[in-house]
Design a protein around this motif. Structure first.
Motif, PDB file in Angstrom:
ATOM      1  N   THR A   1      -3.117   0.565  -3.638  1.00  0.00           N
ATOM      2  CA  THR A   1      -2.316  -0.664  -3.666  1.00  0.00           C
ATOM      3  C   THR A   1      -1.531  -0.669  -4.973  1.00  0.00           C
ATOM      4  OG1 THR A   1      -3.948  -1.850  -2.337  1.00  0.00           O
ATOM      5  CG2 THR A   1      -2.399  -3.192  -3.605  1.00  0.00           C
TER       6      THR A   1
ATOM      7  N   ASP B   1      -5.721  11.980   3.586  1.00  0.00           N
ATOM      8  CA  ASP B   1      -4.923  10.868   3.071  1.00  0.00           C
ATOM      9  C   ASP B   1      -5.714  10.078   2.037  1.00  0.00           C
ATOM     10  OD1 ASP B   1      -2.782  11.472   4.707  1.00  0.00           O
ATOM     11  OD2 ASP B   1      -3.276   9.963   6.214  1.00  0.00           O
TER      12      ASP B   1
ATOM     13  N   GLN C   1       0.828  -1.195   0.000  1.00  0.00           N
ATOM     14  CA  GLN C   1       0.000   0.000   0.000  1.00  0.00           C
ATOM     15  C   GLN C   1       0.868   1.253   0.000  1.00  0.00           C
ATOM     16  OE1 GLN C   1      -2.959  -0.318   3.142  1.00  0.00           O
ATOM     17  NE2 GLN C   1      -4.343  -1.198   1.629  1.00  0.00           N
TER      18      GLN C   1
ATOM     19  N   THR D   1       0.460   5.508   0.524  1.00  0.00           N
ATOM     20  CA  THR D   1      -0.428   6.563   1.001  1.00  0.00           C
ATOM     21  C   THR D   1       0.118   7.935   0.613  1.00  0.00           C
ATOM     22  OG1 THR D   1      -1.190   5.234   2.862  1.00  0.00           O
ATOM     23  CG2 THR D   1      -1.506   7.599   3.040  1.00  0.00           C
TER      24      THR D   1
ATOM     25  N   ASP E   1      -8.913   2.724  -0.496  1.00  0.00           N
ATOM     26  CA  ASP E   1      -9.219   3.578   0.650  1.00  0.00           C
ATOM     27  C   ASP E   1     -10.729   3.750   0.756  1.00  0.00           C
ATOM     28  OD1 ASP E   1      -9.570   5.852   2.382  1.00  0.00           O
ATOM     29  OD2 ASP E   1      -7.483   6.389   1.979  1.00  0.00           O
TER      30      ASP E   1
ATOM     31  N   THR F   1      -5.131   6.202   0.029  1.00  0.00           N
ATOM     32  CA  THR F   1      -4.292   5.004  -0.018  1.00  0.00           C
ATOM     33  C   THR F   1      -4.591   4.171  -1.251  1.00  0.00           C
ATOM     34  OG1 THR F   1      -4.153   4.972   2.387  1.00  0.00           O
ATOM     35  CG2 THR F   1      -3.614   2.938   1.257  1.00  0.00           C
TER      36      THR F   1
END
Length: 95
Positions: free
Chosen positions: A92, A88, A28, A30, A61, A90
């Motif tokens: 992958t 934030d 992941q 971020t 996310d 996120t």
């Protein structure tokens, strides 16, 4: 009669956490998006983040909604003049 135009200016930037390391498939990643109200007078109310998803990443996310190749999230508060807000997002890393 005199008309005065007030302009609300919102600036933003996106920073990758741990940008100086290698990310592998399945890990992941971020980013932190910082939005700044650059107005000296107006307060920003209820705006939408609309971010293009970088190639090679998949949105992961729950605070964001997938819309094509974009990630969308809402801010429902008030952003006073000179104020800032961090959000934030996120992803992958694809394999």
């Amino acid at each position: 009669m005199v008309f005065v135009a007030l302009v609300l200016i919102i600036g933003w930037h996106k920073i990758l956490s741990g940008w100086n390391r290698t990310f592998l498939a399945g890990q992941q990643v971020t980013f932190t998006i910082t939005v700044v109200n650059q107005s000296s007078v107006l307060t920003a109310h209820q705006f939408t983040f609309d971010d293009i998803i970088p190639v090679g990443l998949t949105l992961s996310d729950p605070d964001w909604t997938l819309n094509g190749n974009r990630a969308v999230s809402n801010f429902s508060g008030n952003l006073v003049p000179g104020g800032s807000y961090n959000k934030d997002i996120t992803f992958t890393v694809n394999g």
